[in-house]
Write an enzyme that holds these catalytic residues in place. Sequence first.
Site, mmCIF file in Angstrom:
data_model
loop_
_atom_site.group_PDB
_atom_site.id
_atom_site.type_symbol
_atom_site.label_atom_id
_atom_site.label_comp_id
_atom_site.label_asym_id
_atom_site.label_seq_id
_atom_site.Cartn_x
_atom_site.Cartn_y
_atom_site.Cartn_z
ATOM 1 N N CYS A 295 4.657 10.390 -1.249
ATOM 2 C CA CYS A 295 3.799 9.716 0.092
ATOM 3 C C CYS A 295 2.648 10.713 0.628
ATOM 4 O O CYS A 295 1.540 10.402 0.788
ATOM 5 C CB CYS A 295 4.832 9.087 1.042
ATOM 6 S SG CYS A 295 3.569 8.403 2.611
ATOM 7 N N CYS B 67 0.610 7.692 -0.386
ATOM 8 C CA CYS B 67 0.002 6.719 0.741
ATOM 9 C C CYS B 67 -1.086 7.609 1.508
ATOM 10 O O CYS B 67 -1.990 7.087 1.817
ATOM 11 C CB CYS B 67 1.366 6.572 1.719
ATOM 12 S SG CYS B 67 2.705 6.444 0.904
ATOM 13 N N LYS C 12 -4.296 8.891 -0.337
ATOM 14 C CA LYS C 12 -4.792 7.457 -0.968
ATOM 15 C C LYS C 12 -5.605 6.694 0.048
ATOM 16 O O LYS C 12 -6.761 6.601 0.220
ATOM 17 C CB LYS C 12 -3.883 6.782 -1.510
ATOM 18 C CG LYS C 12 -4.105 5.223 -2.131
ATOM 19 C CD LYS C 12 -4.203 4.262 -1.029
ATOM 20 C CE LYS C 12 -3.118 4.089 0.016
ATOM 21 N NZ LYS C 12 -1.742 3.443 -0.563
ATOM 22 N N TYR D 186 -0.273 -2.190 -7.308
ATOM 23 C CA TYR D 186 -0.733 -1.528 -5.947
ATOM 24 C C TYR D 186 -1.782 -0.377 -6.278
ATOM 25 O O TYR D 186 -2.822 -0.440 -5.817
ATOM 26 C CB TYR D 186 0.436 -0.783 -5.267
ATOM 27 C CG TYR D 186 1.529 -1.732 -4.585
ATOM 28 C CD1 TYR D 186 1.212 -1.726 -3.076
ATOM 29 C CD2 TYR D 186 2.209 -2.488 -5.105
ATOM 30 C CE1 TYR D 186 1.925 -2.386 -2.295
ATOM 31 C CE2 TYR D 186 3.085 -3.397 -4.095
ATOM 32 C CZ TYR D 186 3.068 -3.285 -2.669
ATOM 33 O OH TYR D 186 3.795 -3.856 -1.948
ATOM 34 N N GLU E 191 -5.828 -0.423 -5.522
ATOM 35 C CA GLU E 191 -6.107 0.290 -4.561
ATOM 36 C C GLU E 191 -7.311 1.560 -5.042
ATOM 37 O O GLU E 191 -8.369 1.802 -4.371
ATOM 38 C CB GLU E 191 -5.015 1.499 -3.745
ATOM 39 C CG GLU E 191 -4.142 0.174 -3.079
ATOM 40 C CD GLU E 191 -2.682 0.658 -2.436
ATOM 41 O OE1 GLU E 191 -2.258 0.222 -1.409
ATOM 42 O OE2 GLU E 191 -2.369 2.058 -2.832
ATOM 43 N N HIS F 72 -9.760 -13.727 21.765
ATOM 44 C CA HIS F 72 -11.317 -14.056 21.243
ATOM 45 C C HIS F 72 -12.368 -13.134 21.516
ATOM 46 O O HIS F 72 -12.517 -12.693 22.579
ATOM 47 C CB HIS F 72 -11.531 -15.543 21.723
ATOM 48 C CG HIS F 72 -12.526 -16.142 21.224
ATOM 49 N ND1 HIS F 72 -12.768 -16.671 20.048
ATOM 50 C CD2 HIS F 72 -14.057 -16.577 21.657
ATOM 51 C CE1 HIS F 72 -13.942 -17.171 19.801
ATOM 52 N NE2 HIS F 72 -14.581 -17.137 20.628
ATOM 53 N N GLU G 134 -6.800 -14.179 15.644
ATOM 54 C CA GLU G 134 -6.760 -15.232 16.627
ATOM 55 C C GLU G 134 -6.362 -16.538 15.639
ATOM 56 O O GLU G 134 -5.729 -17.550 16.075
ATOM 57 C CB GLU G 134 -8.009 -15.625 17.313
ATOM 58 C CG GLU G 134 -9.086 -16.259 16.811
ATOM 59 C CD GLU G 134 -10.117 -16.499 17.815
ATOM 60 O OE1 GLU G 134 -9.793 -17.064 18.627
ATOM 61 O OE2 GLU G 134 -11.274 -15.665 17.694
#
Length: 453
Positions: free
Chosen positions: A43, A48, A51, A180, A184, A438, A443
């Site tokens: 990682c 991760c 990346k 993945y 990516e 908003h 939302e």
Amino acid sequence: MSQFDVDLFVIGAGSGGVRAARVAAQYGARVKVAEEFRVGGTCVIRGCVPKKLLVYASRFADEFEDAAGFGWEVPSPKFDWKTLIARKDAEIARLEGIYTTNLERAGAELIAARAVVEGPHTVVLPATGERVTARNILIATGGRPADQPHFVGREHAISSNEVFHLESLPERITIIGGGYIALEFAGVFAGLGSKVSVVHRGPHLLRGFDEEVRTSLEAAYRERGIEILLERTIERAEKIQDGLRITLSDGSAHEADVLLSAAGRVPYTQGLGLAASGVALNDKGAVIVDEFSRTNVPSIFAVGDVTDRVNLTPMAIREGQAFADTVFGERTTRVDHKLIPTAVFSTPEIGVVGLTESEARAQYAQLKVYKATFRPLKATLSGRQEKILMKLLVDGVTDKIVGAHMVGDHAGEQVQLLGVALSMGATKADFDRTLAVHPTAAEEWVTMRTPVP
Ligand code: NDP
């Protein structure tokens, strides 16, 4: 005096191993951790974290483009791969230092060497021949890129390990896989300006994801100029003067500077002495463990990707923590492997938690599907055509939300919070009661009123 040199010997200083070692040491255990490569594991070192840094770099391309619609005049931007890689490397080195310090501060001893299991309570360091006895051994060696697929000239392909250290930004890159890592990196290289082709054996990308998420990303990638070649495999790759010639199963030939294989990862158990020590492995070579991460050898445990349960960093950390709590903290802890929020850092990004629509339909007779597809407010001036997809799956009987899916900006950030709501058993009525913020894209989660017919 204990009959063992240490209470815990951890093999592998990645996310799972480091957490387990630190927590066990904090509980007072005498802990040694062996790491043959770099502290931090996949990682931090080649997964991760680096990346995501590359993903950030690649997304500036959209920002520069979008800025014009807001009155900015942006001179043609220039990108320097070497600068990015050097800065990324410096950051990874800094993080590695922090991981190392944290381990040492907790009182665990770090051994910069490969370790091999020799028996239920013995580990050997092949480099020196030193043997260490331990009350418990934790296997946390993670995974490595799969060797397959097999094709003529596969030695010309690189894996995700090497892609972080390319000498230069490839002008053309072909990526094998539809998971993945493939997607990516497809997003990263497309954003940075490479011509990207993705070759995937299946009929759609991202097997296992919600069907609309899959087709939505496919459409977005094609729109962004990424070539998506489905139901095809690589037959051959050969060096030519100017890069590689890649022949596909449909007979077509393509040229690329880099061929990246992202066809899955496998547990890293090779040569660890596990089989010889009686530790049971499954047919993929993963360590078989029970709900407490214990192997069939009672003193040996395993956490993280090496167990091939859910191959995500936060899960490895959970498993490492639960192991230390259970074995050294007198707090019996099981890890729940259900309801896992996850993100694919493609561009556009994907965030999901819970069931896909087809899974939900199979489980709930009265499923309600709420869906929003829209261009975000920013697109009104930027002119960007890409749409956001949001989907809520609701059990019509209990009103409980059983799945949430998003393709669009910040989907990973949003799904983290949706994960909290779903873990608490949120119903559609809870969402309806929540006031919208908003104007945001998020939302839409609380303003979807009519299920799709
Ligand atoms: P994935 O399992 O996600 O994807 C592997 C891809 O390679 C699939 O599309 C698969 O096709 C294809 N494939 C497998 N074998 C072959 C073959 N022999 N020939 C051609 N294609 C093949 O693996 P990744 O390598 O992308 O990532 C490994 C794991 O790491 C992920 O599953 C995930 O758990 C984790 N990860 C998580 C990330 C995140 O959280 N953002 C980022 C990166 C990795 P098919 O679908 O047909 O099997």
